[in-house]
Motif scaffolding. Structure first.
Motif, mmCIF file in Angstrom:
data_model
loop_
_atom_site.group_PDB
_atom_site.id
_atom_site.type_symbol
_atom_site.label_atom_id
_atom_site.label_comp_id
_atom_site.label_asym_id
_atom_site.label_seq_id
_atom_site.Cartn_x
_atom_site.Cartn_y
_atom_site.Cartn_z
ATOM 1 N N ARG A 301 -5.224 -0.914 -4.539
ATOM 2 C CA ARG A 301 -6.139 -0.205 -3.646
ATOM 3 C C ARG A 301 -7.395 -1.046 -3.416
ATOM 4 O O ARG A 301 -7.954 -1.598 -4.370
ATOM 5 C CB ARG A 301 -6.514 1.155 -4.226
ATOM 6 C CG ARG A 301 -5.319 2.115 -4.338
ATOM 7 C CD ARG A 301 -5.727 3.434 -4.962
ATOM 8 N NE ARG A 301 -4.581 4.305 -5.156
ATOM 9 C CZ ARG A 301 -4.209 5.261 -4.298
ATOM 10 N NH1 ARG A 301 -4.919 5.455 -3.190
ATOM 11 N NH2 ARG A 301 -3.145 6.012 -4.529
ATOM 12 N N THR A 302 -7.824 -1.123 -2.163
ATOM 13 C CA THR A 302 -9.023 -1.864 -1.794
ATOM 14 C C THR A 302 -9.955 -0.940 -1.020
ATOM 15 O O THR A 302 -9.537 0.139 -0.571
ATOM 16 C CB THR A 302 -8.670 -3.079 -0.912
ATOM 17 O OG1 THR A 302 -8.251 -2.610 0.379
ATOM 18 C CG2 THR A 302 -7.538 -3.905 -1.529
ATOM 19 N N PRO A 303 -11.215 -1.331 -0.837
ATOM 20 C CA PRO A 303 -12.118 -0.489 -0.037
ATOM 21 C C PRO A 303 -11.620 -0.276 1.392
ATOM 22 O O PRO A 303 -11.942 0.726 2.032
ATOM 23 C CB PRO A 303 -13.440 -1.278 -0.049
ATOM 24 C CG PRO A 303 -13.367 -2.103 -1.295
ATOM 25 C CD PRO A 303 -11.930 -2.465 -1.458
ATOM 26 N N GLN A 304 -10.828 -1.212 1.892
ATOM 27 C CA GLN A 304 -10.343 -1.107 3.262
ATOM 28 C C GLN A 304 -8.991 -0.413 3.368
ATOM 29 O O GLN A 304 -8.585 0.013 4.445
ATOM 30 C CB GLN A 304 -10.215 -2.504 3.898
ATOM 31 C CG GLN A 304 -11.537 -3.206 4.152
ATOM 32 C CD GLN A 304 -12.145 -3.760 2.868
ATOM 33 O OE1 GLN A 304 -11.414 -4.174 1.950
ATOM 34 N NE2 GLN A 304 -13.468 -3.747 2.788
ATOM 35 N N GLY A 305 -8.245 -0.304 2.259
ATOM 36 C CA GLY A 305 -6.915 0.288 2.330
ATOM 37 C C GLY A 305 -6.037 -0.115 1.151
ATOM 38 O O GLY A 305 -6.402 0.099 -0.006
ATOM 39 N N LEU A 306 -4.897 -0.756 1.455
ATOM 40 C CA LEU A 306 -3.945 -1.158 0.417
ATOM 41 C C LEU A 306 -3.542 -2.618 0.609
ATOM 42 O O LEU A 306 -3.394 -3.095 1.738
ATOM 43 C CB LEU A 306 -2.669 -0.295 0.486
ATOM 44 C CG LEU A 306 -2.767 1.191 0.167
ATOM 45 C CD1 LEU A 306 -1.396 1.838 0.335
ATOM 46 C CD2 LEU A 306 -3.291 1.424 -1.244
#
Length: 347
Positions: A301-306
């Motif tokens: 998981r990232t701040p922007q999505g996956l």
């Protein structure tokens, strides 16, 4: 036999009317003869919500005439000429916005933000008044909104938003706020313009409705390139302003009349799920690179999505890619991966 000036023939009996028959008969005759009284009779029929009369008229027309007749009826249903509070002659018209949204719809759309965006964009530069109904509407329900219903919605919007909201609820036009994920909805507005401006445009650009029967010889006038560019920039400015004001909005476009809205929403690119669709394609491609169609994934998981890595059953890295997803899409993406992959690990 000569007719007397008081509308009676020489026997003293009332002279027969040129347009005898049922209201449907009169509508058809007036329309076919391009008689200006057609609009008046149609307005009376619409205002009284006599949809059955319109259906009967449609049944009396030749098959090739029906599309043009129906299109004209539905267009007129969404517009009325009236005198406003200042005594000016104006034309009030419904207009529709196609909106792609993601997230909760328990709160109504930010109509103030949309109105400001419309004002600043210049899309409705000739409008004397503009207002929107603070409600998300379901396009699937709007498909069944007959011409008489469109006029009823218009009349209620002229009365008040409360009346229009009550009508939308009674007719089950509101989008279900409980639906999850990305979806297509609509917002309806009302614009009032000086009648003289509309009349001038009609004389310059709009063909006689009977000229459209067959349609092969009619060509739409080309739009001036400068005006076309102005409209393009105004649309871009409007959509950017709405998206900035309401984070739920992924896309928003003015559509004109209801038929225009339904045509616009039927376009394939509105159904594109963005990176969710690309994620499904990513897994399909990875699966094609294996002999047994087995794919394992590791998700970060990232701040922007996956960020997704796809592996074969032998542990070989097949592909990796980042997908921009919002909060609601994240859960949908994980569900999609668990459905399509043998294993999904977070790391």
């Amino acid at each position: 036999m000569a007719k007397s000036g008081n509308g009676r023939d020489g026997t003293g009996k009332p002279a027969p009317s040129r347009f005898t028959g049922t209201p449907a008969d009169r509508l058809v005759r007036l329309w076919r003869s391009n008689d200006e009284r057609f609009d008046e009779l149609l307005d009376e029929t619409l205002d009284s919500r006599r949809q059955a009369v319109l259906e009967a008229a449609l049944g009396k027309l030749h098959e090739e005439e029906r599309p043009e007749f129906l299109d004209e009826v539905e267009t007129i249903a969404e517009s009325v000429r009236r005198t406003d509070a200042q005594g000016d002659d104006v034309i009030a018209t419904l207009f529709w916005l196609a909106v792609e949204v993601s997230g909760e719809l328990t709160q109504p759309p930010s109509v103030d933000a949309i109105e400001r965006a419309l004002d600043s964009s210049g899309l409705l530069e000739n409008a004397s008044d503009t207002r929107l109904l603070p409600a998300w509407l379901d396009p699937e329900a709007l498909v069944y909104l007959e011409a008489a219903d469109r006029r009823a919605l218009l009349q209620r919007m002229l009365t008040s938003n409360d009346e229009a909201l009550r009508f939308a609820k009674d007719e089950e036009l509101l989008a279900d706020p409980a639906d999850a994920g990305i979806r297509l909805v609509s917002v309806v507005g009302l614009v009032e313009e000086e009648a003289s401006l509309i009349d001038d445009l009609d004389q310059e650009a709009l063909p006689d409705p009977l000229q459209l029967i067959g349609g092969d010889d009619y060509e739409e006038p080309e739009l001036d390139p400068v005006e076309e560019e102005r409209i393009r920039q105004a649309l871009a400015s409007f959509t950017d302003a709405v998206r900035t004001a309401d984070p739920r909005v992924r896309r928003c476009e003015p559509a004109g009349g209801l038929n225009d809205l339904l045509d616009l929403l039927a376009e394939a690119d509105w159904a594109d799920e963005g990176d969710l669709g690309e994620l499904a394609s990513f897994i399909d491609v990875a699966s094609d690179e294996t002999s047994d169609a087995v794919v394992d994934t590791v998700v970060t998981r990232t701040p922007q999505g996956l960020f997704v890595r796809a592996y074969g059953a032998d542990g070989r890295l097949l592909d990796e890619r980042a997908f921009a997803l919002d909060g609601n899409q994240m859960d949908q993406a994980m569900a999609l991966l668990r459905q399509r992959c043998r294993s999904v690990a977070e790391g």
